[in-house]
Scaffold this active site. Structure first.
Site, PDB file in Angstrom:
ATOM      1  CG  HIS A  87     -26.495 -18.401  19.279  1.00  0.00           C
ATOM      2  ND1 HIS A  87     -25.210 -18.867  19.158  1.00  0.00           N
ATOM      3  CD2 HIS A  87     -26.387 -17.062  19.470  1.00  0.00           C
ATOM      4  CE1 HIS A  87     -24.371 -17.863  19.272  1.00  0.00           C
ATOM      5  NE2 HIS A  87     -25.058 -16.753  19.466  1.00  0.00           N
TER       6      HIS A  87
ATOM      7  CG  ASP B 162     -29.136 -15.000  18.158  1.00  0.00           C
ATOM      8  OD1 ASP B 162     -28.917 -13.856  18.584  1.00  0.00           O
ATOM      9  OD2 ASP B 162     -28.367 -15.586  17.375  1.00  0.00           O
TER      10      ASP B 162
ATOM     11  CG  HIS C 110     -29.126  -9.505  19.240  1.00  0.00           C
ATOM     12  ND1 HIS C 110     -27.842  -9.156  19.558  1.00  0.00           N
ATOM     13  CD2 HIS C 110     -29.126 -10.850  19.083  1.00  0.00           C
ATOM     14  CE1 HIS C 110     -27.087 -10.232  19.590  1.00  0.00           C
ATOM     15  NE2 HIS C 110     -27.847 -11.294  19.306  1.00  0.00           N
TER      16      HIS C 110
ATOM     17  CE  LYS D  59     -22.865 -13.873  23.369  1.00  0.00           C
ATOM     18  NZ  LYS D  59     -23.985 -13.609  22.507  1.00  0.00           N
TER      19      LYS D  59
ATOM     20  CG  HIS E  55     -29.165 -14.998  22.841  1.00  0.00           C
ATOM     21  ND1 HIS E  55     -27.866 -15.440  22.936  1.00  0.00           N
ATOM     22  CD2 HIS E  55     -29.175 -14.100  21.823  1.00  0.00           C
ATOM     23  CE1 HIS E  55     -27.136 -14.845  22.025  1.00  0.00           C
ATOM     24  NE2 HIS E  55     -27.913 -14.018  21.326  1.00  0.00           N
TER      25      HIS E  55
ATOM     26  CG  HIS F  95     -21.006 -15.966  19.099  1.00  0.00           C
ATOM     27  ND1 HIS F  95     -22.108 -15.464  18.442  1.00  0.00           N
ATOM     28  CD2 HIS F  95     -20.292 -16.645  18.160  1.00  0.00           C
ATOM     29  CE1 HIS F  95     -22.047 -15.816  17.159  1.00  0.00           C
ATOM     30  NE2 HIS F  95     -20.956 -16.533  16.965  1.00  0.00           N
TER      31      HIS F  95
HETATM   32  O1  DOR Z   1     -27.045 -13.832  13.558  1.00  0.00           O
HETATM   33  C1  DOR Z   1     -26.592 -13.182  14.476  1.00  0.00           C
HETATM   34  N1  DOR Z   1     -26.938 -11.882  14.675  1.00  0.00           N
HETATM   35  N2  DOR Z   1     -25.735 -13.767  15.300  1.00  0.00           N
HETATM   36  C2  DOR Z   1     -25.075 -13.078  16.232  1.00  0.00           C
HETATM   37  O2  DOR Z   1     -24.265 -13.665  16.909  1.00  0.00           O
HETATM   38  C3  DOR Z   1     -25.281 -11.627  16.407  1.00  0.00           C
HETATM   39  C4  DOR Z   1     -26.561 -11.202  15.862  1.00  0.00           C
HETATM   40  C5  DOR Z   1     -26.634  -9.710  15.672  1.00  0.00           C
HETATM   41  O3  DOR Z   1     -26.387  -8.982  16.631  1.00  0.00           O
HETATM   42  O4  DOR Z   1     -26.953  -9.258  14.583  1.00  0.00           O
HETATM   43 ZN    ZN Z   2     -27.216 -13.264  19.546  1.00  0.00          ZN
END
Ligand code: DOR
Ligand code: ZN
Length: 353
Positions: A179, A252, A20, A104, A18, A141
């Site tokens: 998470h 995450d 980004h 997702k 997981h 989520h």
């Molecule tokens: O803290 C987070 N940041 N939680 C999320 O679910 C998304 C992520 C983000 O994309 O910034």
């Molecule tokens: Zn995330």
């Protein structure tokens, strides 16, 4: 006789289930932090606009590869962003063509770029039936968005209101509760069926909710789901280090520009990619469970996803390293993107070779 602690730890190459990676300059700045340690990563689709078509996912995969040096060997595993109107046939086609490996589910308005997410889980029943039929995992989520529900209770309430009924309606669906942040979630997954798993981030293993308020308001510790009480952190550490194959690594890592973190309405997200494996190693060592790190980081995830384990190995050295308070990472044009890494200003006991 005194037994010396190991000075070196060789692990099968881990994966991040997981992350980004973002897009554009941010992608170019942060991609290597993930690729230098992980063989593969499940890449979140919450871009602006989100990844809802096979064509968009293909193009995004190309941009990720372009952000990395040739021959990096890193394999991004893309995901489809579920909306109320996404066509199940598009999802199945992307899966059959190997473009995306999971879907997702963001409850609409739960977090960053989730406005186009799912308003009603019942309304996407045809999508969930398709996932169940083709064996494509659903990544969730798990927070309700009901403003009446206290933000610290939103995960536990989601499990009760939505996850339990969903698993009842779709008993064959493979689900990852992403998470997790509570003892409730860890208990639910542990006592659930084998097709239910959870990822655990390094930050939820290290910090509790006090971190956000230590001496003032600390945006760098704000993420979603938000960190909870100490008892929950301890339950997550127990779950991660238990050896249970339903718990595995998912950082995450969620970078945001300084200005977006320190704004009037600051973004949720902790950028932990640069020292992720070292961060997990510190937890496993403190819990006397270093021998279980490889399972959590490199074995449980691929087995759940039905993918081969990585062949490569990484080496961690017992060499204390100071984490800088800022990182200046260059995009493709050589422009620095300034980010605060998780553990800024701390010393970590292990260092990735
Ligand atoms: O803290 C987070 N940041 N939680 C999320 O679910 C998304 C992520 C983000 O994309 O910034
Ligand atoms: Zn995330």
């Amino acid at each position: 006789m005194t037994v010396q602690p190991a000075q070196q730890l060789v692990l099968r190459q881990p994966d991040d289930w997981h992350v980004h990676l973002r897009d554009g300059a941010m992608l170019q700045a942060v991609a290597m932090a993930t690729a230098r340690q992980f063989g593969r990563a499940i890449v979140m689709p919450n871009l602006s606009p989100p990844i809802t078509t096979v064509a968009a996912a293909r193009a995004y995969a190309t941009r990720i590869h372009e952000a990395l040096p040739d021959g990096s060997g890193f394999q991004p595993l893309l995901t489809a962003y579920l909306t109320d109107t996404i066509d199940p046939r598009e999802i199945a086609r992307g899966h059959a063509e190997g473009v995306w490996v999971a879907c997702k589910l963001y409850p609409a308005h739960a977090t960053t770029n989730s406005a186009a997410g799912v308003g009603s889980i019942e309304a996407i029943t045809p999508v969930l039936e398709t996932l169940e039929r083709i064996g494509m995992p659903l990544l969730i989520h798990g927070e309700v968005v009901d403003p009446e529900i206290d933000i610290f209770d939103r995960e536990a309430v989601f499990i009760e209101r939505h996850l339990e009924p969903l698993l009842g309606r779709h008993p064959g669906l493979r689900v990852v509760l992403e998470h997790i942040t509570t003892a409730d979630a860890a208990d639910f997954v542990r006592s659930g069926p084998a097709n239910l798993a959870a990822t655990i981030t390094p930050h939820h293993l290290h910090i509790n909710r006090n971190a956000m308020f230590r001496g003032g308001l600390r945006p760098d510790f704000y993420c979603l789901p938000v960190a909870k009480r100490e008892l929950h952190r301890l339950a997550l550490r127990a779950a991660a280090t238990s050896g249970d194959p339903r718990f595995f690594l998912g950082t995450d890592s969620a970078p945001h520009a300084r200005a977006a973190k320190e704004a009037e309405c600051g973004c949720a997200g902790i950028f932990n990619a640069p020292y992720a494996i070292e961060s997990y190693a510190a937890v496993f060592e403190a819990e006397n469970a270093l021998h279980r790190l490889e399972g959590f980081a490199s074995e449980h995830g691929p087995r759940f996803y039905g993918l081969p384990l990585n062949d490569g190995r990484i080496t961690l050295l017992r060499q204390p390293q100071e984490v800088p308070s800022r990182l200046h990472l260059n995009d493709a044009a050589g422009q620095a993107v300034d980010l605060v890494p998780f553990h800024a200003g701390e010393t970590l006991p292990w260092r990735l070779l």
